[in-house]
Design a protein around this motif. Structure first.
Motif, PDB file in Angstrom:
ATOM      1  N   LEU A   1       0.660  -1.177   0.018  1.00 38.81           N
ATOM      2  CA  LEU A   1      -0.216  -0.062  -0.033  1.00 38.81           C
ATOM      3  C   LEU A   1       0.866   1.243  -0.202  1.00 38.81           C
ATOM      4  CD1 LEU A   1      -2.799  -0.976   2.530  1.00 38.81           C
ATOM      5  CD2 LEU A   1      -2.973  -0.975   0.000  1.00 38.81           C
ATOM      6  N   GLU A   2       0.338   2.156  -0.855  1.00 40.01           N
ATOM      7  CA  GLU A   2       1.282   3.490  -0.844  1.00 40.01           C
ATOM      8  C   GLU A   2       1.246   4.151   0.481  1.00 40.01           C
ATOM      9  OE1 GLU A   2       0.958   7.717  -3.568  1.00 40.01           O
ATOM     10  OE2 GLU A   2      -0.502   6.054  -3.682  1.00 40.01           O
ATOM     11  N   GLU A   3       0.087   4.102   1.523  1.00 38.46           N
ATOM     12  CA  GLU A   3       0.112   4.730   2.411  1.00 38.46           C
ATOM     13  C   GLU A   3       1.281   4.326   3.598  1.00 38.46           C
ATOM     14  OE1 GLU A   3      -2.781   6.153   6.398  1.00 38.46           O
ATOM     15  OE2 GLU A   3      -3.415   4.466   4.683  1.00 38.46           O
ATOM     16  N   VAL A   4       1.451   2.902   3.551  1.00 36.76           N
ATOM     17  CA  VAL A   4       2.262   2.417   4.181  1.00 36.76           C
ATOM     18  C   VAL A   4       3.699   2.710   3.933  1.00 36.76           C
ATOM     19  CG1 VAL A   4       3.379   0.079   4.884  1.00 36.76           C
ATOM     20  CG2 VAL A   4       0.785   0.245   4.789  1.00 36.76           C
ATOM     21  N   ARG A   5       3.996   2.587   2.739  1.00 36.63           N
ATOM     22  CA  ARG A   5       5.318   3.162   2.065  1.00 36.63           C
ATOM     23  C   ARG A   5       5.748   4.367   2.505  1.00 36.63           C
ATOM     24  NH1 ARG A   5       3.377   0.718  -2.744  1.00 36.63           N
ATOM     25  NH2 ARG A   5       3.339   2.739  -3.822  1.00 36.63           N
ATOM     26  N   TRP A   6       4.788   5.475   2.615  1.00 31.61           N
ATOM     27  CA  TRP A   6       4.825   6.738   2.974  1.00 31.61           C
ATOM     28  C   TRP A   6       5.253   6.968   4.421  1.00 31.61           C
ATOM     29  CZ3 TRP A   6       3.300  12.120   1.262  1.00 31.61           C
ATOM     30  CH2 TRP A   6       2.947  12.168  -0.220  1.00 31.61           C
ATOM     31  N   TYR A   7       4.427   5.988   5.208  1.00 33.80           N
ATOM     32  CA  TYR A   7       4.669   5.790   6.539  1.00 33.80           C
ATOM     33  C   TYR A   7       6.108   5.175   6.955  1.00 33.80           C
ATOM     34  CZ  TYR A   7       3.230   4.553  11.365  1.00 33.80           C
ATOM     35  OH  TYR A   7       3.276   4.482  12.820  1.00 33.80           O
ATOM     36  N   LEU A   8       6.578   4.275   6.457  1.00 32.94           N
ATOM     37  CA  LEU A   8       7.769   3.970   6.600  1.00 32.94           C
ATOM     38  C   LEU A   8       8.793   4.768   6.259  1.00 32.94           C
ATOM     39  CD1 LEU A   8       7.488  -0.069   5.367  1.00 32.94           C
ATOM     40  CD2 LEU A   8       7.359   0.799   7.830  1.00 32.94           C
ATOM     41  N   ALA A   9       8.660   5.525   5.065  1.00 33.79           N
ATOM     42  CA  ALA A   9       9.655   6.436   4.711  1.00 33.79           C
ATOM     43  C   ALA A   9       9.804   7.666   5.653  1.00 33.79           C
ATOM     44  CB  ALA A   9       9.061   7.089   3.409  1.00 33.79           C
ATOM     45  N   ILE A  10       8.447   8.093   6.268  1.00 32.82           N
ATOM     46  CA  ILE A  10       8.438   9.073   7.359  1.00 32.82           C
ATOM     47  C   ILE A  10       9.468   8.640   8.660  1.00 32.82           C
ATOM     48  CG2 ILE A  10       7.303  10.318   8.928  1.00 32.82           C
ATOM     49  CD1 ILE A  10       4.869  10.522   6.743  1.00 32.82           C
ATOM     50  N   ILE A  11       9.113   7.473   8.946  1.00 36.53           N
ATOM     51  CA  ILE A  11       9.580   6.739  10.172  1.00 36.53           C
ATOM     52  C   ILE A  11      11.427   6.606   9.971  1.00 36.53           C
ATOM     53  CG2 ILE A  11      10.264   4.768  11.634  1.00 36.53           C
ATOM     54  CD1 ILE A  11       7.178   4.359  11.268  1.00 36.53           C
ATOM     55  N   LEU A  12      11.670   6.170   8.820  1.00 34.03           N
ATOM     56  CA  LEU A  12      13.024   5.957   8.794  1.00 34.03           C
ATOM     57  C   LEU A  12      13.815   7.126   8.265  1.00 34.03           C
ATOM     58  CD1 LEU A  12      12.751   2.757   6.150  1.00 34.03           C
ATOM     59  CD2 LEU A  12      13.439   2.665   8.626  1.00 34.03           C
ATOM     60  N   GLY A  13      13.061   8.172   7.517  1.00 31.47           N
ATOM     61  CA  GLY A  13      13.616   9.650   7.321  1.00 31.47           C
ATOM     62  C   GLY A  13      14.166  10.411   8.679  1.00 31.47           C
ATOM     63  N   SER A  14      13.212  10.119   9.455  1.00 26.19           N
ATOM     64  CA  SER A  14      13.321  10.933  10.758  1.00 26.19           C
ATOM     65  C   SER A  14      14.228  10.082  11.721  1.00 26.19           C
ATOM     66  CB  SER A  14      11.822  10.685  11.618  1.00 26.19           C
ATOM     67  OG  SER A  14      10.909  11.395  10.916  1.00 26.19           O
ATOM     68  N   VAL A  15      14.401   8.826  11.683  1.00 25.03           N
ATOM     69  CA  VAL A  15      15.301   8.105  12.384  1.00 25.03           C
ATOM     70  C   VAL A  15      16.657   8.426  12.178  1.00 25.03           C
ATOM     71  CG1 VAL A  15      16.173   5.809  12.876  1.00 25.03           C
ATOM     72  CG2 VAL A  15      13.799   6.385  13.146  1.00 25.03           C
ATOM     73  N   PHE A  16      16.830   8.507  10.622  1.00 22.20           N
ATOM     74  CA  PHE A  16      18.063   8.959  10.161  1.00 22.20           C
ATOM     75  C   PHE A  16      18.515  10.440  10.431  1.00 22.20           C
ATOM     76  CE2 PHE A  16      20.277  10.915   6.465  1.00 22.20           C
ATOM     77  CZ  PHE A  16      21.745   9.811   6.702  1.00 22.20           C
ATOM     78  N   LEU A  17      17.650  11.419  10.264  1.00 21.98           N
ATOM     79  CA  LEU A  17      18.039  12.610  10.531  1.00 21.98           C
ATOM     80  C   LEU A  17      18.262  13.052  12.250  1.00 21.98           C
ATOM     81  CD1 LEU A  17      15.548  14.346   8.142  1.00 21.98           C
ATOM     82  CD2 LEU A  17      17.856  14.241   7.766  1.00 21.98           C
ATOM     83  N   ILE A  18      17.331  12.429  12.949  1.00 19.39           N
ATOM     84  CA  ILE A  18      17.669  12.659  14.427  1.00 19.39           C
ATOM     85  C   ILE A  18      19.025  11.738  14.897  1.00 19.39           C
ATOM     86  CG2 ILE A  18      16.701  11.877  16.615  1.00 19.39           C
ATOM     87  CD1 ILE A  18      13.742  12.533  15.643  1.00 19.39           C
ATOM     88  N   THR A  19      19.148  10.774  14.216  1.00 22.28           N
ATOM     89  CA  THR A  19      20.463   9.941  14.749  1.00 22.28           C
ATOM     90  C   THR A  19      21.576  10.822  14.489  1.00 22.28           C
ATOM     91  OG1 THR A  19      19.522   7.918  14.254  1.00 22.28           O
ATOM     92  CG2 THR A  19      21.753   7.918  14.282  1.00 22.28           C
TER      93      THR A  19
END
Length: 214
Positions: A1-19
């Motif tokens: 699902l497209e929404e799930v892909r967006w959701y995972l991208a938001i999580i992974l992108g946020s984790v990367f930047l905050i780390t």
């Protein structure tokens, strides 16, 4: 699902930047990754747990956490927040409208998972956005009578309205809402109730037309 892909991208992108942002104040990369992933997952799912005092993190990381509080999780979940699906619809609506300004005769449809999004759904998402921010800003205005700083007030409303738990500054993970007056606590409790039960059902209950016999 497209929404799930967006959701995972938001999580992974946020984790990367905050780390990367909190790396200088942590005990190595793995420690930064652990705390970053835990807090991102906790806030974006509106679980409300904390593994560290993220109130001490750099402003960049805290701003990302606030954005995650507002976005929330996917549609249909029990999590709070604006929801990823509505954000997708609104962002795609902006793209379509900008394209129409350049090409007025262009006929372009908004699609999610290759299905055309009906105009009624788009309008509902747009009205929801306006209603969301109207209640959000009004709540901040009402609790500001207690004279806390803006970050405390903003995140207090974000934490309750989106059913997060902790906020920042005076309502951070190592603090609580005890400093607010009874009036402000009632405002925050009402916001929490509206956020949990969704905006439209609560607003419909307040409309006189809902209670009129036909």
């Amino acid at each position: 699902l497209e929404e799930v892909r967006w959701y995972l991208a938001i999580i992974l992108g946020s984790v990367f930047l905050i780390t990367l942002n909190i790396l200088p104040i942590c005990n190595g990369f793995l420690d930064a990754l652990k705390h970053s992933f835990f807090q991102v997952a906790s806030l974006v799912t509106t679980t409300g747990y904390s593994s560290t005092d993220f109130n001490l993190w750099p402003e960049f990381s805290k701003t990302i956490l606030i954005i995650l509080m507002i976005i929330g999780a996917c549609a249909g979940s029990t999590a709070g927040g604006f929801k990823v699906s509505r954000m997708m619809i609104l962002l795609k609506s902006i793209k379509v409208e900008l394209s129409r300004m350049i090409h007025p005769r262009e006929v372009k449809k908004i699609r999610i998972d290759n299905h055309v999004v009906k105009p009624d759904v788009i309008r509902t998402a747009q009205v929801y956005l306006m209603l969301y921010w109207t209640i959000f800003l009004l709540s901040i205005l009402l609790i500001s009578i207690d004279n806390f700083d803006f970050t405390t007030n903003f995140t207090a409303v974000a934490a309750t309205f989106n059913n997060i738990g902790p906020g920042l500054a005076g309502v951070g993970p190592m603090s609580n809402f005890n400093g607010y007056s009874v009036f402000s606590k009632f405002v925050l409790m009402i916001g929490m109730l509206i956020g949990r039960l969704e905006l439209y059902p609560i607003m419909l209950l307040l409309l006189p037309a809902t209670w009129k016999r036909k």
